[in-house]
Each structure stands twice: as structure tokens, then as C-alpha cells.
Design a protein around this motif. Structure first.
Motif, PDB file in Angstrom:
ATOM      1  N   UNK A 149      31.774  51.771  10.565  1.00  0.00           N
ATOM      2  CA  UNK A 149      33.080  52.289  10.940  1.00  0.00           C
ATOM      3  C   UNK A 149      34.148  51.927   9.931  1.00  0.00           C
ATOM      4  N   UNK A 150      34.151  50.676   9.474  1.00  0.00           N
ATOM      5  CA  UNK A 150      35.101  50.280   8.438  1.00  0.00           C
ATOM      6  C   UNK A 150      34.809  51.019   7.137  1.00  0.00           C
ATOM      7  N   UNK A 151      33.519  51.242   6.847  1.00  0.00           N
ATOM      8  CA  UNK A 151      33.153  52.026   5.676  1.00  0.00           C
ATOM      9  C   UNK A 151      33.702  53.441   5.745  1.00  0.00           C
ATOM     10  N   UNK A 179      27.194  53.280  18.998  1.00  0.00           N
ATOM     11  CA  UNK A 179      27.788  52.204  19.804  1.00  0.00           C
ATOM     12  C   UNK A 179      28.969  52.787  20.556  1.00  0.00           C
ATOM     13  N   UNK A 180      28.946  52.706  21.875  1.00  0.00           N
ATOM     14  CA  UNK A 180      30.027  53.304  22.660  1.00  0.00           C
ATOM     15  C   UNK A 180      31.339  52.565  22.455  1.00  0.00           C
ATOM     16  N   UNK A 181      31.274  51.231  22.332  1.00  0.00           N
ATOM     17  CA  UNK A 181      32.490  50.476  22.070  1.00  0.00           C
ATOM     18  C   UNK A 181      33.093  50.842  20.724  1.00  0.00           C
ATOM     19  N   UNK A 182      32.249  50.949  19.706  1.00  0.00           N
ATOM     20  CA  UNK A 182      32.735  51.310  18.372  1.00  0.00           C
ATOM     21  C   UNK A 182      33.240  52.744  18.346  1.00  0.00           C
ATOM     22  N   UNK A 183      32.617  53.631  19.115  1.00  0.00           N
ATOM     23  CA  UNK A 183      33.049  55.033  19.149  1.00  0.00           C
ATOM     24  C   UNK A 183      34.468  55.158  19.709  1.00  0.00           C
ATOM     25  N   UNK A 184      34.744  54.440  20.783  1.00  0.00           N
ATOM     26  CA  UNK A 184      36.089  54.456  21.334  1.00  0.00           C
ATOM     27  C   UNK A 184      37.104  53.868  20.373  1.00  0.00           C
ATOM     28  N   UNK A 185      36.702  52.779  19.682  1.00  0.00           N
ATOM     29  CA  UNK A 185      37.613  52.120  18.748  1.00  0.00           C
ATOM     30  C   UNK A 185      37.932  53.016  17.554  1.00  0.00           C
ATOM     31  N   UNK A 186      36.926  53.740  17.040  1.00  0.00           N
ATOM     32  CA  UNK A 186      37.184  54.559  15.860  1.00  0.00           C
ATOM     33  C   UNK A 186      37.957  55.827  16.226  1.00  0.00           C
ATOM     34  N   UNK A 242      37.563  46.950  18.487  1.00  0.00           N
ATOM     35  CA  UNK A 242      36.124  46.666  18.543  1.00  0.00           C
ATOM     36  C   UNK A 242      35.867  45.204  18.917  1.00  0.00           C
ATOM     37  N   UNK A 243      36.750  44.295  18.486  1.00  0.00           N
ATOM     38  CA  UNK A 243      36.576  42.874  18.781  1.00  0.00           C
ATOM     39  C   UNK A 243      36.659  42.585  20.271  1.00  0.00           C
TER      40      UNK A 243
END
Length: 794
Positions: free
Chosen positions: A193-195, A231-238, A568-569
Motif C-alpha cells: 500500500x505504501x508502495x 487485507x480488508x483493514x488495509x483496503x479500507x485504509x488505502x 492501518x495501525x
């Protein structure tokens, strides 16, 4: 200028660009390898090497680093690292604390090395390109684990020369998602995601077509990796980060171009992800070309589309703020409609021979019968979960047998019902429906608009056991925090103490929320520093944005990255992961480098910058020295595993002294069992001193060993005290209770002290079972011991 001179100048510029690209690629490869080698088994050696290299860089590039490190933001990162380091001195487990701090220290050193290595001119772009390349390299290797394994095999062979940590990678959670080189798909999604966000910023601000294409390739690889990890958490964050990115872009033309690029990337990567999931989301059994082909062809397609359709669409919208708003609103509306339709548009599904299909439904409590339309023999296992069961990852089986005509009763309090279909010889399911007095409904089968891996992952979304169990982790983390609110219990406190606060047994090292993890480990002081790091970074980004056209081109991407990391954290263990910390710390370093100048009111003088850099170097030097002592102690015991070496190692090592001291006590205990003729008074005195020191430690392992040592030496009261301390500290762990009562059986004696101790342990167990959700059941011999003592006492 003549045509010949012009051609020569262009060639010279191309050569310079090519040489820069080669250097960036080389740096990205080295960074990738360095991060991979900070894993568990090589973390100490990598940490020591990185510390030495960082101190050497400070000596060689002092002026450069002073100018780049002296801004307050990077000092806030150093303060967070310092707080983590200080916590290792009072941590409940020095061993766990060292393991966690090594990841933090290594990531900090890698960030300083990047700042030192970045060339003059555009150091921010150079560092961002290295971080982007690190993510893309990890993505390519992870994707190839599902594909040919030619590239990934070579990389894993190289890593295998140094560490066994990558020896048994399968790369996939069958039918669900790609697990990646770093094993944990949620952590990998954080890296990817950061990439993605850095690649967007670099591509959007590229000066040449060739440079833009390089960043587009990295963007595509990072984006495809991110989708495959799902990743559902990462998807919401991005998703939140993308919106913030669009808001932070100032110029209309850039915002339009960015939006178009986001859409292009999303569409192309979604197509590739669907193809990969259909063909390659099973255990790898040989060369499967689809994932790598999708990667190569998709990246080429993104470059082609971006240079043609993307340019035309952006040109049509350029200068029209209304058009951009309408496009953005239309896309959001279309996305919402797509999600709604994707969840509800289902159809038939075919099961291969031996295949399985898991689907969720939400019927009201009551009795139902199942009706199946299709071909082939289908069996179904129907299970229900209430709230407590979702927390504990357990369920109630309602039915297990042939699917057609299955009857089942949904109990009161049910949150979700799962239908697990199997077909030994293969089958085609046209529809599956249930009906009863409480109502009727259909079980969703094949999702028309969702790739299979997404459909499988989204089952039970409204009663997701992972999400619900995270609430349990959060609650237990807060219980640990309340034991030491000001400064916490040191790094590793959650892993060390979680069994003492659980209401049922589960295994995890982290709270899956770094804010709560920080509270448990470094308390309010640590959380204040962590929040200050994010707050200071956000202030720098916003103030830099106010500079208008003079703002650094990467400012919007860095602001979006900051939002992504903060969100994400809150749901994942990313800030405790060795693979994520280097890229996250790198982003903080980039914000400091690219946006720190905007914090005019907080600038440091040259003298303060010098003092700050020397202080940071001292921190690294101190921990390099302590780590050296730790490694020397380890070497000492490995070369001569004797009582003398154990005593020396315990005196030498600040972090793992308890392991050596406990080994000394256990060794003396074993020698006493064997006769103990060689045991001198000094040895017994040292064992007693170690045992006394160890008895004050809060540990999930030490007390049970001390209990046996005391029992063996006839000190029943001390042994019972250690048993009580042990079962209290691991109160949710059935294995811990089993070990405790097995030890009590082994040293059974006919004394009032012993009988009182056993009954006390039995009372603690009964109380725990009454007050918690879990139920711990002992072996029959333990119950016989308790009953025998109760009868004798009576």
C-alpha cells in the motif's frame, strides 16, 4: 546549437538518467535484501551490522546527515525509538523486548542510511524511488511464488545462505489470498500500500516519459500485490488515503491526471487479480505462467493506456473543476453501486470433485429445511456462531449430511450460519434455499462480479470472527496497560502477559492495534510520542502544501501515506513487523526531508542539529554495545555449555540473562537428581541467588521450572508459591494448568502445606472457569489428586 551537439546533449542526458536508474535499482535491491535479513534468526546480526554501518555513515557524511536529520520530525521518530529502547531496561521480558526493539532499531538505521546515501539534488525522490522499488521487488517475488518460482527460487536461495526463515513458504492461503514472501498478508498489504502511494506520487511528478513509465511499472506491481493480499483493514485504509491524496493535490490538472491514473490502475489490476485467483490460488504444484504474465502484460498495458486514453481523458477534464467533481462523485457512486450489486448478484456454482464451498447466511432463530437444485451428490455441514463463538473461533454444528432435505435449527443469539458444501464426485449447484416458520432465504453461491478469492474472504462479513476477536485483543491490551499506565511494561509486554488477562485461550503476540500495543508497552508516555510523530508529520505536510507551487511534488503522496499508516495501525500489527517498519520509517524520513522546512517555528540551530545527531548516534552506539554483549553471551554458552559459562553469560547479557540464569538453576537441579557429587557450595549458592532473582520475574515460563527446583530441594512452600504464580500468569492456557498439576502429582506429599497448596490451585481453576468464557478441563489424574486430598483433609 547544431543538430549534432543537440543529439550529443540528449544522449548525455539519457546516460545520466540511465546511470541514476541503475543506482536506484541497486539501492532498492540492497534495501530489499537488508530488510529480508532483519527477520527472526538473523535479526541480531543484521541489527549489529546496520548499527555499525550507520555509525560509519555518521562519521563519513556528518554534514549531510546533520542537515537532513536536524529537522524536528525526524527527531520525533528518534524519540519514539529512544522510548522503545528505554523500555527494554524495565520490560517484563528482556528477551521479548530485545526481539521487538531489534526491528525498530534496524528500521531506524536503514532510514538514516537512506538519508546518508541519497545524492544531492533530489534526495527525496531518490529515497522514495528506493522505497517504491523495495515494495515492487517484494511484490514480484511474492507473485512468482504462485507462478514459475524461477525468480523467487533464486531470491530464496540467496536468503537461504543466511537464514532459514524463508525455507518453507507456500505463498498462498488456498482459495483466499496471496500470503507473500513475508508470510503475513496483512503486513505485506501495508508494504504494498505504501508502495502504491509513493509510486503514484513519483509517476505524477515525473519529468520525462521514460521516468514516468518506470514508476508506472512499480505502481502496477505494488497495486496487484496489494489486491492479491486482500487485507480488508488495509483496503479500507488505502481507500481513505486515496481520497486524502486527491484533496491534497492543489492544481486542477494534477488532480485530474491523478484520478485518471488511479482508475486506470484499479481496473487493470482488478482484471489481473481475477485471472490470478481463478488459476493460481491453490498450492503450487509446478510452473503456472498466469501470475507472472499478468504482471508483465498488465504493467505494459498500464503504460500504454496511460499514454493514450489516460492523456485524452485528462485533457478533456483539464480546467474543469466541475467536471472533476462530477467524475469523482460519479466514480464513488459507481463504486458504491458496484459493491451493492456485487454482494447481491449471485448465481450457480460448480464444485469440482472433492471441492468445497463455504457460504454464509443470516436466518432468524428457528427450524428450517434446505432445498437444493442442481446435479450431483452434495453434502453440507451447517454451523452457527453466536457472539461468544465468533470471539473464540468456535461454532455449533446444526447439521452434517446430504444437502437435499437437510433440516436444521438456528439457535437464539445466532449471528451467522455457515453452509459448507462438499461434492466428492463434483456437482453443479443451481440454487440452494432454506425455508421455515421464521422465514426463508437463499444461500448465495457464485458471485457474478467478485473474484473467487474476494467472495471467499467476504463470507460472514457482518459477523466477521477476525474483526470481533480483534475487539477481544484490544480489551486485553487495555487490561495490560492498566498495570502500568505511565510508561507501560516494556516492549513485548503484550506477548508476555496476555495469557494472564484472557477470558479464553487464544494465541497472538500483538494487540492488532498499535495504539493499544504502545499503551501496553510504553504507556501514556510512549503513546504521546507516537501521536506526536503523526501529528508533527501531518502539520509538516499541511504547511508544506500551503507553499503552493513551491511545495515539494511528493507532498500529497506523503500526506496520503501518513493517513494510510495511521489508519492501518489501528487494525493490524504492521508497526510490530520487521518488513513494514523500514518502509514506514522511510516515509517519516521523507516527510522530514521534503516537508520539514515548513515547520519554521520549530527549526533547529546548527548547534542543536549537531547535538541531535550526536545524541542519535549515541543511542545507536549504546544498543550496539548491549547487542554485542548479548551476542557474546550467546557465543560463550554455545562454545562451552557449562555452569561457569552460564553464570558469565547471565552477568554479561542485559536482555536474556534470565534464560541463562534459569538454565543454570535447571542444570544444578538435574545434577542433584543424578547425585550431585561435583556440586560445590559456591555452585549451590549461585543457584539459590539465581532462583531468588528469577522468582520476582513476571514470566509465562520461569515459575514452573522454579517450582520443580524448590520441590526437588524439599522446599514445598516455595514450590507451591511458584505454581500459584505460574497458573495465575498463564491462567487461560490449558497446557499451563496441565503442567502445573502434573508437577503437583509428581511431588505429592502427605503434609498440610502441600494439601493446602493443591486445593488453592484447584480453587483458582474453579474460579477462572466461573468468571471467564473459556472452560479448562484437566486430565483425570489431576481430578483424582484433588479428590484424594479433599477426602484426606476431611
Amino acid at each position: 546549437m547544431s543538430g549534432k551537439n543537440l543529439r550529443g546533449q540528449k544522449k548525455s542526458e539519457r546516460n545520466r538518467l540511465d546511470s541514476k536508474a541503475v543506482l536506484v535499482l541497486l539501492a532498492a535491491v540492497l534495501y530489499f535484501l537488508a530488510v529480508c535479513l532483519t527477520s527472526a534468526t538473523t535479526g541480531k546480526m543484521a541489527g549489529m551490522l546496520l548499527a555499525v554501518l550507520t555509525l560509519s555513515s555518521v562519521f563519513l557524511f556528518f554534514s549531510r546527515l546533520r542537515d537532513r536529520i536536524g529537522v524536528p520530525l525526524l527527531l520525533l521518530l528518534a524519540a519514539v525509538v529512544l522510548m522503545d529502547g528505554i523500555s527494554t531496561f524495565y520490560a517484563v521480558s528482556g528477551k521479548f523486548a530485545l526481539y521487538e526493539f531489534l526491528k525498530v532499531l534496524s528500521a531506524f538505521c536503514l532510514t538514516l542510511l537512506l538519508l546518508a546515501a541519497a545524492p544531492e539534488g533530489e534526495p527525496g525522490r531518490w529515497i522514495a524511488s528506493v522505497l517504491e522499488g523495495f515494495g515492487a521487488l517484494a511484490g514480484v517475488v511474492s507473485i512468482d511464488l504462485l507462478s514459475t518460482r524461477w525468480l523467487s527460487g533464486s531470491v530464496l536461495w540467496v536468503l537461504g545462505q543466511f537464514t532459514p526463515d524463508y525455507a518453507a513458504l507456500d505463498g498462498v492461503e488456498a482459495g483466499v489470498r496471496m500470503t507473500s514472501l513475508f508470510v503475513n498478508p496483512n503486513v505485506f498489504a501495508g508494504v504494498a500500500g505504501l508502495g502504491v502511494l509513493l509510486s503514484l506520487g513519483l509517476a505524477r511528478s515525473s519529468g520525462t516519459v521514460g521516468e514516468r513509465r518506470v514508476h508506472l511499472v512499480c505502481l502496477y506491481v505494488n497495486a496487484l500485490s496489494f489486491l492479491l493480499a486482500f487485507s480488508m483493514g488495509a483496503s479500507g485504509a488505502i481507500a481513505l488515503a486515496f481520497l486524502v491524496y486527491l484533496v491534497l493535490e492543489q492544481r486542477q490538472a494534477r488532480r485530474v491526471r491523478l484520478l485518471v491514473l488511479m482508475v486506470e490502475t484499479l481496473v487493470l489490476t482488478a482484471i489481473s487479480a481475477a485471472a490470478v485467483s481463478v488459476t493460481s490460488f491453490q498450492a503450487w504444484e509446478g510452473v503456472q505462467p498466469v501470475p507472472l504474465l499478468c504482471t508483465v502484460l498488465g504493467a505494459a498495458a498500464l503504460c500504454a493506456v496511460d499514454g493514450t486514453l489516460g492523456v485524452r481523458l485528462a485533457a478533456r477534464l483539464d480546467g474543469s473543476a466541475k467536471g472533476t467533481v462530477l467524475l469523482t462523485g460519479g466514480l464513488l457512486a459507481a463504486l458504491a453501486a458496484f459493491v451493492l450489486l456485487a454482494f447481491n448478484w449471485t448465481g450457480p456454482e460448480t464444485l469440482s470433485a472433492g471441492g468445497a464451498l463455504r457460504r454464509a447466511a443470516y436466518p432468524e432463530p428457528g427450524t428450517y429445511s434446505l432445498e437444493v437444485q442442481g446435479d450431483g451428490a452434495v453434502f453440507v455441514n451447517i454451523e452457527s456462531q453466536n457472539q461468544q463463538q465468533t470471539m473464540m473461533h468456535t461454532s455449533t454444528v446444526l447439521y452434517d449430511g446430504p444437502a437435499e432435505g437437510a433440516a436444521f435449527t438456528v439457535p437464539d443469539g445466532s449471528l451467522v450460519v455457515y453452509f459448507n458444501f462438499t461434492a466428492p464426485d463434483g456437482a453443479h449447484l443451481e440454487t440452494v434455499s432454506y425455508s421455515g416458520q421464521a422465514g426463508s432465504g437463499e444461500v448465495p453461491l457464485g458471485y457474478k462480479l467478485l473474484p473467487g478469492f474476494m467472495a471467499n474472504r467476504l463470507q460472514g462479513l457482518f459477523a466477521n470472527e477476525n474483526a470481533i476477536q480483534r475487539l477481544v485483543f484490544f480489551s486485553d491490551g487495555m487490561k495490560i496497560f492498566r498495570r502500568s499506565p505511565a510508561v507501560g511494561l516494556g516492549l513485548g509486554a503484550f506477548e508476555n502477559g496476555v495469557k494472564s488477562v484472557q477470558s479464553f485461550y487464544y494465541e497472538t503476540k500483538y494487540a492488532h492495534n498499535h495504539y493499544i500495543q504502545t499503551l501496553a508497552e510504553t504507556g501514556l508516555a510512549g503513546l504521546a510520542l507516537f501521536l506526536a510523530l503523526f501529528g508533527g508529520s501531518a502539520a509538516a505536510v499541511l504547511l508544506e502544501r500551503r507553499r503552493g507551487r513551491e511545495a515539494h511534488p511528493l507532498t500529497p503522496a506523503l500526506g496520503a501515506s501518513l493517513v494510510f499508516m495511521a489508519a492501518h495501525a489501528a487494525t493490524e500489527v504492521v508497526f510490530s513487523a520487521y518488513a513494514y517498519l523500514p518502509i514506514a520509517f522511510g516515509v517519516f524520513g521523507l516527510i522530514s526531508l521534503c516537508c520539514g522546512r515548513s515547520l519554521a517555528g520549530a527549526r533547529l540551530t546548527r548547534k542543536l542539529k549537531t547535538v541531535s545527531l550526536l545524541a542519535v548516534s549515541a543511542l545507536i552506539g549504546v544498543y550496539a554495545l548491549l547487542l554485542g554483549c548479548n551476542m557474546q553471551a550467546q557465543k560463550l554458552v554455545a562454545e562451552e555449555n557449562s555452569l561457569n559459562s552460564l553464570a558469565e553469560a547471565a552477568a554479561l547479557d542485559r536482555f536474556e540473562w534470565a534464560d541463562y540464569a534459569l538454565s543454570y538453576v535447571v542444570s544444578v537441579s538435574e545434577m542433584e537428581k543424578a547425585g550431585g557429587s561435583e556440586l560445590t557450595g559456591d555452585i549451590r549458592t549461585q543457584a539459590e541467588a539465581f532462583a531468588l532473582r528469577l522468582s520476582s520475574q513476571d514470566s509465562n515460563t520461569i515459575p514452573i521450572y522454579l517450582a520443580e527446583y524448590y520441590f526437588q530441594n524439599g522446599r514445598t512452600a516455595d514450590g507451591l508459591a511458584m505454581v500459584e504464580k505460574y497458573v495465575t500468569y498463564v491462567s487461560s492456557d490449558p497446557e499451563g494448568w496441565r503442567q502445573a498439576f502434573e508437577l503437583l502429582e509428581r511431588y505429592e506429599e502427605d503434609t498440610d502445606v502441600y494439601r493446602a497448596g493443591v486445593l488453592r490451585a484447584a480453587e483458582l481453576l474453579e474460579r477462572w472457569n466461573r468468571e471467564n468464557m473459556g472452560e479448562i478441563v484437566l486430565e483425570e489424574q489431576a481430578y483424582e489428586l484433588i479428590e484424594r486430598i479433599r477426602n484426606n483433609r476431611g
